[in-house]
Design an enzyme around this catalytic site. Structure first.
Site, PDB file in Angstrom:
ATOM      1  N   LYS A  91       0.833  -1.221   0.000  1.00  0.00           N
ATOM      2  CA  LYS A  91       0.000   0.000   0.000  1.00  0.00           C
ATOM      3  C   LYS A  91       0.851   1.248   0.000  1.00  0.00           C
ATOM      4  CE  LYS A  91      -4.395  -1.840   0.987  1.00  0.00           C
ATOM      5  NZ  LYS A  91      -5.733  -1.753   1.499  1.00  0.00           N
TER       6      LYS A  91
ATOM      7  N   LYS B 192      -4.557 -10.806  -6.495  1.00  0.00           N
ATOM      8  CA  LYS B 192      -5.853 -11.049  -5.841  1.00  0.00           C
ATOM      9  C   LYS B 192      -6.908 -10.064  -6.344  1.00  0.00           C
ATOM     10  CE  LYS B 192      -6.331  -8.242  -1.708  1.00  0.00           C
ATOM     11  NZ  LYS B 192      -6.898  -8.081  -0.411  1.00  0.00           N
TER      12      LYS B 192
ATOM     13  N   LYS C  47     -10.955  -4.673  -4.168  1.00  0.00           N
ATOM     14  CA  LYS C  47     -11.912  -3.568  -4.316  1.00  0.00           C
ATOM     15  C   LYS C  47     -11.282  -2.380  -5.002  1.00  0.00           C
ATOM     16  CE  LYS C  47     -14.192  -3.845   0.176  1.00  0.00           C
ATOM     17  NZ  LYS C  47     -13.120  -3.959   1.159  1.00  0.00           N
TER      18      LYS C  47
HETATM   19  P1  ATP Z   1      -8.713  -3.274  -0.632  1.00  0.00           P
HETATM   20  O1  ATP Z   1      -8.522  -3.785  -1.999  1.00  0.00           O
HETATM   21  O2  ATP Z   1      -9.467  -1.956  -0.573  1.00  0.00           O
HETATM   22  O3  ATP Z   1      -7.496  -3.299   0.214  1.00  0.00           O
HETATM   23  P2  ATP Z   1      -9.943  -5.761  -0.005  1.00  0.00           P
HETATM   24  O4  ATP Z   1     -10.776  -6.069  -1.190  1.00  0.00           O
HETATM   25  O5  ATP Z   1      -8.687  -6.507   0.198  1.00  0.00           O
HETATM   26  O6  ATP Z   1      -9.740  -4.219   0.103  1.00  0.00           O
HETATM   27  P3  ATP Z   1     -10.721  -5.893   2.804  1.00  0.00           P
HETATM   28  O7  ATP Z   1     -11.785  -5.078   3.428  1.00  0.00           O
HETATM   29  O8  ATP Z   1      -9.312  -5.545   3.106  1.00  0.00           O
HETATM   30  O9  ATP Z   1     -10.913  -5.939   1.242  1.00  0.00           O
HETATM   31  O10 ATP Z   1     -10.962  -7.423   3.151  1.00  0.00           O
HETATM   32  C1  ATP Z   1     -12.117  -7.971   3.728  1.00  0.00           C
HETATM   33  C2  ATP Z   1     -11.964  -9.470   3.833  1.00  0.00           C
HETATM   34  O11 ATP Z   1     -11.983 -10.045   2.532  1.00  0.00           O
HETATM   35  C3  ATP Z   1     -10.655  -9.949   4.460  1.00  0.00           C
HETATM   36  O12 ATP Z   1     -10.907 -11.031   5.319  1.00  0.00           O
HETATM   37  C4  ATP Z   1      -9.818 -10.379   3.292  1.00  0.00           C
HETATM   38  O13 ATP Z   1      -8.910 -11.384   3.662  1.00  0.00           O
HETATM   39  C5  ATP Z   1     -10.878 -10.918   2.340  1.00  0.00           C
HETATM   40  N1  ATP Z   1     -10.478 -10.815   0.950  1.00  0.00           N
HETATM   41  C6  ATP Z   1     -10.191  -9.679   0.276  1.00  0.00           C
HETATM   42  N2  ATP Z   1      -9.882  -9.946  -1.003  1.00  0.00           N
HETATM   43  C7  ATP Z   1      -9.993 -11.294  -1.149  1.00  0.00           C
HETATM   44  C8  ATP Z   1      -9.804 -12.186  -2.246  1.00  0.00           C
HETATM   45  N3  ATP Z   1      -9.461 -11.752  -3.433  1.00  0.00           N
HETATM   46  N4  ATP Z   1      -9.989 -13.499  -2.039  1.00  0.00           N
HETATM   47  C9  ATP Z   1     -10.352 -13.956  -0.821  1.00  0.00           C
HETATM   48  N5  ATP Z   1     -10.545 -13.172   0.252  1.00  0.00           N
HETATM   49  C10 ATP Z   1     -10.375 -11.858   0.104  1.00  0.00           C
END
Ligand code: ATP
Ligand code: LTN
Length: 332
Positions: free
Chosen positions: A114, A196, A199
């Site tokens: 980040k 991965k 969002k």
């Molecule tokens: P950002 O991209 O804004 O950092 P994010 O999509 O990683 O956000 P978070 O709010 O950080 O979302 O994560 C919420 C939950 O979703 C966490 O438990 C994280 O491990 C899970 N998670 C996020 N992305 C994935 C993915 N691609 N596959 C499986 N689990 C995920």
């Protein structure tokens, strides 16, 4: 609360949940509610570690709260609240920060990623993000933390912080265990299946949002990047197909062998369409329930207000004891 193990998890309101958030984390939260005491939280304080537009943050926070309910979190069974409503998280975070080493935080891969991505704003909140996450968990003395695999390192740090506190001040915190789904712990981007699904991805075709409509979902799956072979099977090097198989498996309950035989002799086009349809059908009830809940603002407000009261009552007991342990003078 009865004497069951305690689960805690949180999700950032940085946008609408992705299929990755859903499969890797949130969808696993509802089924845990009968067996455990569950506390779930929309972590808006974590979200501001990267720049957020205040109007959007407020909206995303309320939407995330309603989405968790739409995904089956039942406020009668679990405590569901918004992080900034419960002051004990920030209070405990300070104390835990004084028990966390600079070097430990410097090793966090999410911080490295980040700070590269937001090179113009490497703020101290981004650096101490995992300390606040440890406070979220330890303020409730949680036993288990359901997360996607990307959060494992943060959870290990939370355990180390708890352990260090226990060594310095006497046994107090439980050491929280990660609870990671076997299938779908890491859903990959549809456009670059080595990354991965996230969002904050700039390419909307990489990401399925759980509120996307059926046509959009199918269109995005049709464009998913695969490989130049033709066979639908789970194998090293077939990242795109492996990801689609994982997604299909987690929404249909079919295992990989069943999927391979279902699509034997068929092409990638048929498979992508089937995955798109299965995902869209699976998410339809979530979309409908979200629309229903979002229309009832007064009910949502009642839920998050009561959730915050319960969370404060629970965590206050624990954080008061921590204050005493570190040597702060009793206020009353
Ligand atoms: P950002 O991209 O804004 O950092 P994010 O999509 O990683 O956000 P978070 O709010 O950080 O979302 O994560 C919420 C939950 O979703 C966490 O438990 C994280 O491990 C899970 N998670 C996020 N992305 C994935 C993915 N691609 N596959 C499986 N689990 C995920
Ligand atoms: N860092 C997590 C969100 C999060 C969390 C938590 C998860 C904040 N506090 C406590 C589990 C327990 C993430 O980015 N997914």
């Amino acid at each position: 609360m009865e004497d069951k193990k305690l689960i805690f998890s949180g999700i950032q309101p940085t946008g609408t949940f992705t299929l990755g958030n859903y499969i890797g984390a949130v969808r696993n939260w509802a089924p845990l509610q009968d067996e455990y005491n569950c506390i779930y939280c929309v972590v808006d304080m974590h979200a501001i570690t990267v720049r957020q537009d205040p109007v959007k943050l407020r909206q995303n926070t309320l939407n995330s709260y309603a989405l968790l309910m739409a995904c089956g979190i039942d406020v009668e069974k679990s405590i569901l609240f918004i992080q900034s409503h419960v002051k004990t998280h920030a209070e405990l975070s300070w104390i835990l920060g004084c028990n966390t080493q600079f070097g430990e935080l410097s090793r966090m891969t999410q911080f490295k990623d980040k700070s590269q991505k937001h090179a113009d704003d490497v703020n101290s909140g981004l650096f101490t993000y995992p300390v606040l996450m440890a406070a979220d968990i330890l303020a409730y003395n949680a036993d288990l933390v359901p997360v996607g695999v990307d959060q494992k390192q943060h959870l290990e740090l939370a355990r180390n912080i708890a352990q260090r506190f226990n060594q310095r001040y006497g046994d107090f915190f439980k050491l929280p265990e990660p609870y990671i789904a076997e299938i779908g712990a890491k859903v990959m981007s549809l456009q670059d299946p080595t990354k991965k699904m996230s969002k904050s991805d700039e390419n909307p075709n990489s990401v399925i949002l759980i509120l996307d409509d059926k046509d959009t979902i199918i269109r995005k799956f049709k464009r998913a990047v695969t490989d130049s072979e033709t066979e639908i099977c789970y194998r090293d090097g077939k990242d795109g197909i492996n990801n689609l198989m994982t997604i299909y498996s987690s929404v249909t309950g079919k295992n990989f062998a069943e999927i391979e035989s279902e699509f034997a002799g068929k092409g990638y086009g048929d498979f992508k369409l089937a995955v798109g349809e299965a995902v869209a059908d699976h998410l339809e009830p979530v979309r409908n329930e979200f629309a229903r809940l979002s229309a009832d603002k007064a009910y949502l407000k009642k839920c998050y207000t009561e959730g915050a009261e319960k969370a404060l009552r629970y965590s206050q007991r624990i954080v008061s004891k921590v204050y005493r342990k570190v040597g702060f003078v009793d206020r009353t």
